[in-house]
Each structure stands twice: as C-alpha cells, then as structure tokens.
Design a protein around this motif. Structure first.
Motif, PDB file in Angstrom:
ATOM      1  N   ARG A  34       0.841  -1.205   0.000  1.00  0.00           N
ATOM      2  CA  ARG A  34       0.000   0.000   0.000  1.00  0.00           C
ATOM      3  C   ARG A  34       0.869   1.245   0.000  1.00  0.00           C
ATOM      4  O   ARG A  34       0.588   2.210  -0.719  1.00  0.00           O
ATOM      5  N   GLY A  35       1.919   1.214   0.816  1.00  0.00           N
ATOM      6  CA  GLY A  35       2.822   2.362   0.908  1.00  0.00           C
ATOM      7  C   GLY A  35       3.537   2.637  -0.395  1.00  0.00           C
ATOM      8  O   GLY A  35       3.638   3.792  -0.829  1.00  0.00           O
ATOM      9  N   GLU A  36       4.036   1.591  -1.032  1.00  0.00           N
ATOM     10  CA  GLU A  36       4.733   1.759  -2.317  1.00  0.00           C
ATOM     11  C   GLU A  36       3.773   2.322  -3.362  1.00  0.00           C
ATOM     12  O   GLU A  36       4.140   3.203  -4.136  1.00  0.00           O
ATOM     13  N   PHE A  74      -1.397   7.831   4.506  1.00  0.00           N
ATOM     14  CA  PHE A  74      -1.889   8.340   3.223  1.00  0.00           C
ATOM     15  C   PHE A  74      -2.856   7.369   2.559  1.00  0.00           C
ATOM     16  O   PHE A  74      -3.691   7.787   1.755  1.00  0.00           O
ATOM     17  N   SER A  75      -2.769   6.093   2.852  1.00  0.00           N
ATOM     18  CA  SER A  75      -3.633   5.084   2.225  1.00  0.00           C
ATOM     19  C   SER A  75      -4.971   4.895   2.934  1.00  0.00           C
ATOM     20  O   SER A  75      -5.793   4.095   2.484  1.00  0.00           O
ATOM     21  N   THR A  83      -7.023  16.266  -0.517  1.00  0.00           N
ATOM     22  CA  THR A  83      -7.201  16.875   0.807  1.00  0.00           C
ATOM     23  C   THR A  83      -6.013  16.550   1.705  1.00  0.00           C
ATOM     24  O   THR A  83      -5.505  17.421   2.414  1.00  0.00           O
ATOM     25  N   ARG A  84      -5.548  15.308   1.681  1.00  0.00           N
ATOM     26  CA  ARG A  84      -4.379  14.927   2.489  1.00  0.00           C
ATOM     27  C   ARG A  84      -3.154  15.721   2.068  1.00  0.00           C
ATOM     28  O   ARG A  84      -2.375  16.172   2.910  1.00  0.00           O
ATOM     29  N   GLU A  85      -2.964  15.893   0.771  1.00  0.00           N
ATOM     30  CA  GLU A  85      -1.803  16.646   0.293  1.00  0.00           C
ATOM     31  C   GLU A  85      -1.904  18.124   0.677  1.00  0.00           C
ATOM     32  O   GLU A  85      -0.908  18.731   1.051  1.00  0.00           O
ATOM     33  N   LEU A  86      -3.092  18.706   0.590  1.00  0.00           N
ATOM     34  CA  LEU A  86      -3.241  20.108   1.004  1.00  0.00           C
ATOM     35  C   LEU A  86      -2.951  20.270   2.499  1.00  0.00           C
ATOM     36  O   LEU A  86      -2.319  21.243   2.914  1.00  0.00           O
ATOM     37  N   ALA A  87      -3.399  19.302   3.293  1.00  0.00           N
ATOM     38  CA  ALA A  87      -3.090  19.344   4.727  1.00  0.00           C
ATOM     39  C   ALA A  87      -1.585  19.228   4.956  1.00  0.00           C
ATOM     40  O   ALA A  87      -1.015  19.911   5.817  1.00  0.00           O
ATOM     41  N   THR A  88      -0.938  18.382   4.180  1.00  0.00           N
ATOM     42  CA  THR A  88       0.512  18.204   4.302  1.00  0.00           C
ATOM     43  C   THR A  88       1.244  19.469   3.879  1.00  0.00           C
ATOM     44  O   THR A  88       2.196  19.892   4.553  1.00  0.00           O
TER      45      THR A  88
END
Length: 166
Positions: A34-36, A74-75, A83-88
């Motif tokens: 999942r991470g990869e 992230f998964s 949304t996760r990227e904007l929070a990051t």
C-alpha cells in the motif's frame, strides 16, 4: 511475595517480547505494498529516489516512510488524496524548515489533482497561523515546483511582465 512474583512475571514478559522475532513491517497486512503504491501515485519517481537515498544511510527510516506515512496514513480511506496533500502542504509550510519536503508535497498535490490556485491559497492561509516568513518561503517553494512542471496559477496568468527600471 505477590509483588515480587508480579515483578518477575513482568520481567519475563518483557524479555520474551524482546527475544521473540517480530514480523517485518512489510508483512503487516500489505502495508508495504500500500505504501509503495501511494508513494508512487503521490510523488512519482522522485519519491522513490528520495526513499532509496534515505535507505542507503538508514534503511529503517526509509521503511518507516513507506510503511507508516504512505502505507498506514496516506492510504487510509475517508479523506481524498488531494485533501491529504493540502493538509501536508499546510503543515510543512507552517513548520517553515522543511523546504525539500514541501516541494515534494506541492508536486504531490498537483499529481493527485489539486489545483495550483488551491495550493497557493493554503500556503497563504498559513501566514495567519505560522507567520509571513513561513508563508513567503512556502510560496517560493510552490513557485519553484510550478515553474519546473510548467504550471501556472490564475495570478501568474494575469500578471503582466514588469518593465525594467530605467
């Protein structure tokens, strides 16, 4: 006697846990896979290069990034990658000392469908919470990524070239 027995039992439990072989992070419910996959989707080849570079010095830290950050966090379902990227991007901008990571995640935000204007707005909002220097550095990082990728914001499109001073 009861407290001495409890102490011995606790010591044996700790010793047993330390001696028992632990499952590798890659074996934990597919988190490595999942991470990869998430790393590739968000950061593309650049993320893989960064992780491999880290692994040459600290294999565990590289694994933690893939397994925990991308495989576990992230998964997760429930929040879109944009949304996760904007929070990051907001968090890294607020930190003010993570320019390389901020650039990776600005590019990641673009890769998962965030609009350049959204990224700029998020960074601008950080001026309120993290101060103008952090927001200015964040905008500089975003501009570098936008230029590298040939991306333009609405403001960049509207800007007129400035005539040189005479």
């Amino acid at each position: 006697m009861a407290s001495k027995t409890s102490a011995i039992s606790a010591s044996l439990l700790v010793a047993g846990a330390l001696a028992a072989p632990s499952a590798s992070p890659a074996d934990n419910d597919g988190r490595r896979a999942r991470g990869e996959a998430a790393l590739a989707r968000i950061t593309g080849a650049e993320g893989r290069t960064v992780v491999e570079s880290i692994r040459r010095t600290s294999p565990e830290l590289g694994d933690w990034i893939v397994d925990f950050a991308y495989g576990d966090v992230f998964s997760r379902p429930g929040v879109a990658l944009c949304t996760r990227e904007l929070a990051t991007v907001a968090a890294l901008t607020a930190l003010g000392n993570a320019q390389p990571q901020l650039k990776v995640h600005v590019e990641g935000a673009l890769n998962v469908g965030c609009k350049p204007d959204e990224i700029v707005e998020i960074i601008m909002q950080m001026a309120v919470y993290a101060g103008f220097p952090s927001a200015l550095n964040g905008i500089a990082a975003a501009r570098e990524v936008f230029e590298k990728k040939g991306v333009r914001t609405t403001a960049m499109e509207a800007a007129q070239p400035v005539a040189p001073a005479r």
